[in-house]
Design an enzyme around this catalytic site. Structure first.
Site, PDB file in Angstrom:
ATOM      1  N   LYS A 222     -28.007 -48.697  25.671  1.00  0.00           N
ATOM      2  CA  LYS A 222     -28.614 -48.391  24.376  1.00  0.00           C
ATOM      3  C   LYS A 222     -30.042 -47.877  24.620  1.00  0.00           C
ATOM      4  O   LYS A 222     -30.211 -46.789  25.156  1.00  0.00           O
ATOM      5  CB  LYS A 222     -28.533 -49.613  23.466  1.00  0.00           C
ATOM      6  CG  LYS A 222     -27.072 -49.901  23.087  1.00  0.00           C
ATOM      7  CD  LYS A 222     -26.860 -51.199  22.359  1.00  0.00           C
ATOM      8  CE  LYS A 222     -25.380 -51.376  22.027  1.00  0.00           C
ATOM      9  NZ  LYS A 222     -25.032 -52.751  21.692  1.00  0.00           N
ATOM     10  N   ARG A 370     -26.241 -45.670   9.798  1.00  0.00           N
ATOM     11  CA  ARG A 370     -27.245 -46.203  10.735  1.00  0.00           C
ATOM     12  C   ARG A 370     -27.989 -45.077  11.430  1.00  0.00           C
ATOM     13  O   ARG A 370     -27.368 -44.143  11.938  1.00  0.00           O
ATOM     14  CB  ARG A 370     -26.543 -46.982  11.847  1.00  0.00           C
ATOM     15  CG  ARG A 370     -26.287 -48.389  11.570  1.00  0.00           C
ATOM     16  CD  ARG A 370     -25.949 -49.183  12.817  1.00  0.00           C
ATOM     17  NE  ARG A 370     -25.271 -48.471  13.899  1.00  0.00           N
ATOM     18  CZ  ARG A 370     -25.026 -49.018  15.080  1.00  0.00           C
ATOM     19  NH1 ARG A 370     -25.413 -50.247  15.334  1.00  0.00           N
ATOM     20  NH2 ARG A 370     -24.401 -48.353  16.016  1.00  0.00           N
TER      21      ARG A 370
HETATM   22  C1  LIG Z   1     -23.881 -53.324  22.037  1.00  0.00           C
HETATM   23  C2  LIG Z   1     -23.769 -54.800  21.939  1.00  0.00           C
HETATM   24  C3  LIG Z   1     -22.926 -55.505  22.801  1.00  0.00           C
HETATM   25  C4  LIG Z   1     -22.081 -54.756  23.773  1.00  0.00           C
HETATM   26  O1  LIG Z   1     -21.256 -55.530  24.583  1.00  0.00           O
HETATM   27  P1  LIG Z   1     -20.429 -54.842  25.757  1.00  0.00           P
HETATM   28  O2  LIG Z   1     -19.933 -55.971  26.543  1.00  0.00           O
HETATM   29  O3  LIG Z   1     -21.370 -53.928  26.484  1.00  0.00           O
HETATM   30  O4  LIG Z   1     -19.364 -54.006  25.140  1.00  0.00           O
HETATM   31  C5  LIG Z   1     -22.917 -56.906  22.693  1.00  0.00           C
HETATM   32  N1  LIG Z   1     -23.687 -57.542  21.789  1.00  0.00           N
HETATM   33  C6  LIG Z   1     -24.496 -56.869  20.937  1.00  0.00           C
HETATM   34  C7  LIG Z   1     -25.347 -57.617  19.954  1.00  0.00           C
HETATM   35  C8  LIG Z   1     -24.554 -55.487  20.986  1.00  0.00           C
HETATM   36  O5  LIG Z   1     -25.349 -54.817  20.151  1.00  0.00           O
END
Ligand SMILES: *Cc1c(COP(=O)(O)O)cnc(C)c1O
Length: 411
Positions: A222, A370
């Site tokens: 991200k 968003r």
């Molecule tokens: C993006 C996100 C994830 C992503 O989990 P992955 O195991 O990478 O798919 C988990 N928790 C939150 C709060 C997120 O925003």
């Protein structure tokens, strides 16, 4: 309301204005989705090509030593650490966020043998909740997972709760929790806190150790711009590290993996929170994203992020008054991450029409549009133009075409 001249003046004075050149972004695109998948650092293509051609192609398995592949989880962890207020020896880049959530939850259960509840808020990101459910189901009744509304979280902290799993910036609304206050409230009741930093690491200054945080996890793809599916990180406060016997006792968390022993013996310190062989290609691209942060400060990023978000809210509310947009994010920047969401009854097709015009945001049910603001590569003028395009889409009803209503698999 700010004019185009005003926003151009803001861009001219922006200490981050040159960082945009460090990312490859297609012409004609205003990218407001860095909260979901960060843009590509310009260095990433050449770096990955080098890893593929030379390190993997020529040096082959020798690269684990000669090209320092085995050190990458700790080296990258050391680059995440200053972004989150941790010591380098408290962070390792490994596995995925979901897996790291499981590691942290199971560690808390182990550290709190007389407590059985793992607590989080309703509406947390689904994988966080699902990992809680899976751990509870696998525990044979030892662990109970509990979800309460955000406003009831502090009241729900009691002597039965082993761990609170909490996401600092909410993925739908950008609502930002007070890390210091919540950590203190939880620890006052003997509860360990796991901070999920997926939507805050790389977006705003974080000081885990100033808050006395216990555990944290976060995402590489991200705001850290590590590339699709980039590895995640896990932080474990030094005071807890050697007290945990990892449940996900993978061989690379072993004290001496190349002894190939039948007996698992955890490595000292943060290394025991590694599990599997590192994804070297993905690590290489993540490192390109992390290296960019070394040349700036999170305070600059936060200041600009607040300005971009405030500008977007101001422009949407002024120029689209009466078009049915309702702010779904906090208006107060102090409790808002680096994104702004608006709800609209036709949110999905409007987002598709924006994407068609080069303004890339995304959509989450119910009706939430968003927009993520990534100060390293989004300018004030981008924000101004994005709203201008939105205004045009609404005025011409360009969003109301059948193909904009059809749902894709990934929204
Ligand atoms: C993006 C996100 C994830 C992503 O989990 P992955 O195991 O990478 O798919 C988990 N928790 C939150 C709060 C997120 O925003």
């Amino acid at each position: 309301m700010k004019t185009l001249e005003d926003v151009r003046a803001l861009d001219a004075a922006d200490p981050l204005r040159d960082f945009r050149d460090r990312f490859d972004l297609p012409d004609g695109v205003i990218y407001l989705d860095g909260n979901s998948l960060g843009a590509r650092p310009k260095t990433a293509a050449a770096r990955m090509a080098d890893v593929v051609e030379r390190e993997w192609g020529q040096d082959l398995i020798r690269s684990w030593n000669t090209n320092h592949w085995m050190d990458m989880p700790r080296r990258l962890g050391g680059k995440v650490a200053p972004l989150i207020g941790a010591k380098p020896e408290e962070v390792v880049v490994a596995d995925s966020t979901s897996i790291n959530i499981f590691k942290a939850l199971s560690a808390c259960i182990e550290l709190q043998p007389e407590r059985s509840v793992i607590l989080s808020e309703t509406g947390n990101f689904p994988t966080n909740v699902y990992m809680m459910q899976g751990l509870a189901a696998a525990s044979g009744g030892r662990v109970e997972h509990r979800l309460v509304a955000t406003e009831d979280l502090v009241d729900a902290l009691d002597e039965t709760v082993a761990a609170l799993l909490i996401t600092q910036a909410h993925y739908k609304t950008g609502y930002l929790h007070d890390m210091q206050a919540i950590t203190r409230a939880a620890q006052d009741k003997g509860v360990l806190v796991i901070w999920d930093l997926c939507h805050s690491a790389g977006a705003l200054p974080i000081d885990l150790n100033a808050c006395n945080a216990d555990f944290a996890v976060g995402c590489g793809y991200k705001y850290l711009n590590g590339g699709p599916g980039a590895p995640a990180f896990i932080f474990v406060a030094e005071r807890h590290q050697d007290r945990v016997m990892p449940v996900l006792s993978g061989w690379l968390g072993h004290a001496r993996p190349f002894d190939f022993s039948d007996i698992y013996e955890p490595a000292p310190g943060i290394d025991r929170f590694r599990c599997s062989s590192p994804s070297i290609l993905a690590m290489a691209s993540l490192e390109c994203g992390l290296d960019i942060f070394a040349d700036t400060q999170m305070t600059h990023i936060r200041t600009k992020s607040v300005a971009l978000c405030d500008l977007f809210i101001e422009q949407v509310e002024a120029r689209l008054a009466g078009h049915g947009f309702t702010l779904a994010s906090p208006r107060d920047a102090a409790i808002r991450g680096s994104q702004v969401s608006f709800t609209h009854e036709h949110g999905y097709p409007i987002v598709q029409a924006l994407i068609d015009r080069g303004v890339i945001g995304d959509y989450r049910d119910p009706g939430i549009m968003r927009f993520g603001f990534t100060p390293l590569y989004v300018s004030h003028e981008d924000v101004w133009r994005a709203v201008e395009i939105l205004q045009d889409i609404m005025a011409t009803q360009a969003w109301d075409k059948p193909h904009f209503h059809a749902r894709a698999a990934v929204t």
